[in-house]
Design a protein around this motif. Structure first.
Motif, PDB file in Angstrom:
ATOM      1  N   ARG A 263      57.257 -18.700   0.634  1.00 33.61           N
ATOM      2  CA  ARG A 263      57.595 -17.920   1.825  1.00 33.61           C
ATOM      3  C   ARG A 263      56.394 -17.126   2.321  1.00 33.61           C
ATOM      4  O   ARG A 263      56.360 -16.728   3.479  1.00 33.61           O
ATOM      5  CB  ARG A 263      58.771 -16.999   1.547  1.00 33.61           C
ATOM      6  CG  ARG A 263      60.045 -17.784   1.345  1.00 33.61           C
ATOM      7  CD  ARG A 263      61.208 -16.880   0.999  1.00 33.61           C
ATOM      8  NE  ARG A 263      62.330 -17.684   0.566  1.00 33.61           N
ATOM      9  CZ  ARG A 263      63.407 -17.897   1.293  1.00 33.61           C
ATOM     10  NH1 ARG A 263      63.502 -17.386   2.492  1.00 33.61           N
ATOM     11  NH2 ARG A 263      64.394 -18.628   0.830  1.00 33.61           N
ATOM     12  N   HIS A 264      55.445 -16.884   1.456  1.00 33.46           N
ATOM     13  CA  HIS A 264      54.173 -16.284   1.860  1.00 33.46           C
ATOM     14  C   HIS A 264      53.266 -17.457   2.218  1.00 33.46           C
ATOM     15  O   HIS A 264      52.952 -18.296   1.379  1.00 33.46           O
ATOM     16  CB  HIS A 264      53.592 -15.461   0.712  1.00 33.46           C
ATOM     17  CG  HIS A 264      52.489 -14.551   1.135  1.00 33.46           C
ATOM     18  ND1 HIS A 264      51.371 -14.988   1.801  1.00 33.46           N
ATOM     19  CD2 HIS A 264      52.345 -13.220   0.995  1.00 33.46           C
ATOM     20  CE1 HIS A 264      50.583 -13.959   2.038  1.00 33.46           C
ATOM     21  NE2 HIS A 264      51.161 -12.877   1.561  1.00 33.46           N
ATOM     22  N   SER A 265      52.862 -17.549   3.465  1.00 31.87           N
ATOM     23  CA  SER A 265      52.188 -18.749   3.971  1.00 31.87           C
ATOM     24  C   SER A 265      50.917 -19.115   3.204  1.00 31.87           C
ATOM     25  O   SER A 265      50.579 -20.290   3.108  1.00 31.87           O
ATOM     26  CB  SER A 265      51.864 -18.594   5.456  1.00 31.87           C
ATOM     27  OG  SER A 265      50.958 -17.528   5.669  1.00 31.87           O
ATOM     28  N   ALA A 266      50.229 -18.154   2.646  1.00 28.38           N
ATOM     29  CA  ALA A 266      48.994 -18.446   1.912  1.00 28.38           C
ATOM     30  C   ALA A 266      49.268 -19.239   0.637  1.00 28.38           C
ATOM     31  O   ALA A 266      48.373 -19.904   0.118  1.00 28.38           O
ATOM     32  CB  ALA A 266      48.267 -17.151   1.559  1.00 28.38           C
ATOM     33  N   PHE A 267      50.511 -19.178   0.137  1.00 29.24           N
ATOM     34  CA  PHE A 267      50.835 -19.778  -1.148  1.00 29.24           C
ATOM     35  C   PHE A 267      51.757 -20.990  -0.997  1.00 29.24           C
ATOM     36  O   PHE A 267      52.648 -21.220  -1.792  1.00 29.24           O
ATOM     37  CB  PHE A 267      51.462 -18.715  -2.057  1.00 29.24           C
ATOM     38  CG  PHE A 267      50.524 -17.582  -2.348  1.00 29.24           C
ATOM     39  CD1 PHE A 267      49.621 -17.667  -3.390  1.00 29.24           C
ATOM     40  CD2 PHE A 267      50.509 -16.448  -1.546  1.00 29.24           C
ATOM     41  CE1 PHE A 267      48.735 -16.633  -3.655  1.00 29.24           C
ATOM     42  CE2 PHE A 267      49.633 -15.404  -1.794  1.00 29.24           C
ATOM     43  CZ  PHE A 267      48.739 -15.507  -2.845  1.00 29.24           C
ATOM     44  N   ARG A 268      51.524 -21.765   0.024  1.00 34.34           N
ATOM     45  CA  ARG A 268      52.301 -22.993   0.242  1.00 34.34           C
ATOM     46  C   ARG A 268      51.531 -24.187  -0.266  1.00 34.34           C
ATOM     47  O   ARG A 268      50.314 -24.139  -0.336  1.00 34.34           O
ATOM     48  CB  ARG A 268      52.606 -23.151   1.742  1.00 34.34           C
ATOM     49  CG  ARG A 268      53.601 -22.121   2.207  1.00 34.34           C
ATOM     50  CD  ARG A 268      53.982 -22.314   3.640  1.00 34.34           C
ATOM     51  NE  ARG A 268      54.890 -21.243   4.033  1.00 34.34           N
ATOM     52  CZ  ARG A 268      55.016 -20.802   5.264  1.00 34.34           C
ATOM     53  NH1 ARG A 268      54.324 -21.349   6.232  1.00 34.34           N
ATOM     54  NH2 ARG A 268      55.853 -19.832   5.531  1.00 34.34           N
ATOM     55  N   PRO A 269      52.201 -25.263  -0.623  1.00 34.29           N
ATOM     56  CA  PRO A 269      53.629 -25.519  -0.497  1.00 34.29           C
ATOM     57  C   PRO A 269      54.428 -24.806  -1.584  1.00 34.29           C
ATOM     58  O   PRO A 269      53.891 -24.408  -2.624  1.00 34.29           O
ATOM     59  CB  PRO A 269      53.740 -27.032  -0.653  1.00 34.29           C
ATOM     60  CG  PRO A 269      52.601 -27.392  -1.543  1.00 34.29           C
ATOM     61  CD  PRO A 269      51.499 -26.432  -1.165  1.00 34.29           C
ATOM     62  N   ALA A 270      55.712 -24.671  -1.331  1.00 32.92           N
ATOM     63  CA  ALA A 270      56.605 -24.040  -2.305  1.00 32.92           C
ATOM     64  C   ALA A 270      56.494 -24.761  -3.639  1.00 32.92           C
ATOM     65  O   ALA A 270      56.433 -25.985  -3.690  1.00 32.92           O
ATOM     66  CB  ALA A 270      58.046 -24.101  -1.800  1.00 32.92           C
ATOM     67  N   GLY A 271      56.420 -23.997  -4.710  1.00 31.09           N
ATOM     68  CA  GLY A 271      56.324 -24.571  -6.041  1.00 31.09           C
ATOM     69  C   GLY A 271      54.903 -24.818  -6.520  1.00 31.09           C
ATOM     70  O   GLY A 271      54.694 -25.178  -7.672  1.00 31.09           O
ATOM     71  N   ALA A 272      53.930 -24.607  -5.658  1.00 34.80           N
ATOM     72  CA  ALA A 272      52.537 -24.825  -6.053  1.00 34.80           C
ATOM     73  C   ALA A 272      51.985 -23.652  -6.870  1.00 34.80           C
ATOM     74  O   ALA A 272      50.987 -23.803  -7.566  1.00 34.80           O
ATOM     75  CB  ALA A 272      51.659 -25.046  -4.821  1.00 34.80           C
ATOM     76  N   PHE A 273      52.644 -22.506  -6.773  1.00 31.36           N
ATOM     77  CA  PHE A 273      52.200 -21.313  -7.483  1.00 31.36           C
ATOM     78  C   PHE A 273      53.356 -20.755  -8.292  1.00 31.36           C
ATOM     79  O   PHE A 273      54.520 -20.885  -7.913  1.00 31.36           O
ATOM     80  CB  PHE A 273      51.725 -20.233  -6.496  1.00 31.36           C
ATOM     81  CG  PHE A 273      50.482 -20.599  -5.750  1.00 31.36           C
ATOM     82  CD1 PHE A 273      49.237 -20.215  -6.216  1.00 31.36           C
ATOM     83  CD2 PHE A 273      50.549 -21.334  -4.579  1.00 31.36           C
ATOM     84  CE1 PHE A 273      48.077 -20.551  -5.529  1.00 31.36           C
ATOM     85  CE2 PHE A 273      49.408 -21.679  -3.880  1.00 31.36           C
ATOM     86  CZ  PHE A 273      48.169 -21.293  -4.359  1.00 31.36           C
ATOM     87  N   ASP A 274      53.018 -20.104  -9.399  1.00 30.74           N
ATOM     88  CA  ASP A 274      53.994 -19.335 -10.143  1.00 30.74           C
ATOM     89  C   ASP A 274      53.550 -17.880 -10.050  1.00 30.74           C
ATOM     90  O   ASP A 274      52.357 -17.600  -9.890  1.00 30.74           O
ATOM     91  CB  ASP A 274      54.053 -19.786 -11.607  1.00 30.74           C
ATOM     92  CG  ASP A 274      55.289 -19.275 -12.324  1.00 30.74           C
ATOM     93  OD1 ASP A 274      56.130 -18.601 -11.675  1.00 30.74           O
ATOM     94  OD2 ASP A 274      55.416 -19.545 -13.527  1.00 30.74           O
ATOM     95  N   ALA A 275      54.488 -16.957 -10.113  1.00 27.61           N
ATOM     96  CA  ALA A 275      54.152 -15.541 -10.021  1.00 27.61           C
ATOM     97  C   ALA A 275      55.214 -14.735 -10.746  1.00 27.61           C
ATOM     98  O   ALA A 275      56.371 -15.144 -10.841  1.00 27.61           O
ATOM     99  CB  ALA A 275      54.066 -15.115  -8.560  1.00 27.61           C
ATOM    100  N   THR A 276      54.797 -13.580 -11.240  1.00 28.78           N
ATOM    101  CA  THR A 276      55.711 -12.683 -11.935  1.00 28.78           C
ATOM    102  C   THR A 276      55.241 -11.250 -11.742  1.00 28.78           C
ATOM    103  O   THR A 276      54.081 -11.008 -11.386  1.00 28.78           O
ATOM    104  CB  THR A 276      55.813 -13.037 -13.434  1.00 28.78           C
ATOM    105  OG1 THR A 276      56.887 -12.323 -14.019  1.00 28.78           O
ATOM    106  CG2 THR A 276      54.518 -12.750 -14.168  1.00 28.78           C
ATOM    107  N   ALA A 277      56.133 -10.310 -11.971  1.00 31.62           N
ATOM    108  CA  ALA A 277      55.806  -8.886 -11.853  1.00 31.62           C
ATOM    109  C   ALA A 277      56.043  -8.212 -13.193  1.00 31.62           C
ATOM    110  O   ALA A 277      56.965  -8.573 -13.934  1.00 31.62           O
ATOM    111  CB  ALA A 277      56.682  -8.243 -10.788  1.00 31.62           C
ATOM    112  N   ARG A 278      55.204  -7.246 -13.504  1.00 30.39           N
ATOM    113  CA  ARG A 278      55.338  -6.482 -14.747  1.00 30.39           C
ATOM    114  C   ARG A 278      55.174  -5.000 -14.436  1.00 30.39           C
ATOM    115  O   ARG A 278      54.247  -4.601 -13.721  1.00 30.39           O
ATOM    116  CB  ARG A 278      54.258  -6.882 -15.757  1.00 30.39           C
ATOM    117  CG  ARG A 278      54.337  -8.321 -16.238  1.00 30.39           C
ATOM    118  CD  ARG A 278      55.525  -8.511 -17.173  1.00 30.39           C
ATOM    119  NE  ARG A 278      55.503  -9.792 -17.836  1.00 30.39           N
ATOM    120  CZ  ARG A 278      56.130 -10.875 -17.407  1.00 30.39           C
ATOM    121  NH1 ARG A 278      56.809 -10.837 -16.291  1.00 30.39           N
ATOM    122  NH2 ARG A 278      56.073 -11.997 -18.094  1.00 30.39           N
ATOM    123  N   LEU A 279      56.048  -4.200 -14.978  1.00 32.06           N
ATOM    124  CA  LEU A 279      55.997  -2.755 -14.799  1.00 32.06           C
ATOM    125  C   LEU A 279      54.853  -2.172 -15.625  1.00 32.06           C
ATOM    126  O   LEU A 279      54.683  -2.525 -16.788  1.00 32.06           O
ATOM    127  CB  LEU A 279      57.332  -2.138 -15.223  1.00 32.06           C
ATOM    128  CG  LEU A 279      57.572  -0.674 -14.891  1.00 32.06           C
ATOM    129  CD1 LEU A 279      57.515  -0.450 -13.380  1.00 32.06           C
ATOM    130  CD2 LEU A 279      58.909  -0.228 -15.443  1.00 32.06           C
TER     131      LEU A 279
END
Length: 90
Positions: A54-70
């Motif tokens: 959904r963030h255009s820089a990181f297309r196509p969908a599924g090409a990147f993985d991402a996670t958040a950590r506190l």
């Protein structure tokens, strides 16, 4: 109020996001810290937008993985990686 006719300015994009995505593509399957945000909700939202393309820089969908950590100070860090074609196919 007045009307001034002129060409519409070109849309702008965040070059920083595109540069980050390119750096991740150059180091496939390696996690990198890409952002620190004020809270976990915002960081989780950005990670979701990266994973789903959904963030255009990181297309196509599924090409990147991402996670958040506190983090200990209450902020949240976003980590991402580009998934190589070999990993996506398995």
């Amino acid at each position: 109020m007045h009307a001034r006719f002129e060409p519409l300015p070109a849309p702008t994009r965040s070059q920083e996001a595109h540069d980050t995505a390119q750096a991740l593509r150059e180091h496939p399957d390696q996690w990198a810290h890409i952002e620190t945000l004020g809270n976990l909700n915002r960081a989780t939202n950005l990670a979701y937008r990266i994973r789903t393309g959904r963030h255009s820089a990181f297309r196509p969908a599924g090409a990147f993985d991402a996670t958040a950590r506190l983090a200990d100070d209450g902020t949240a860090n976003v980590y991402a990686c580009h998934i190589s074609a070999n990993e996506r196919d398995s």
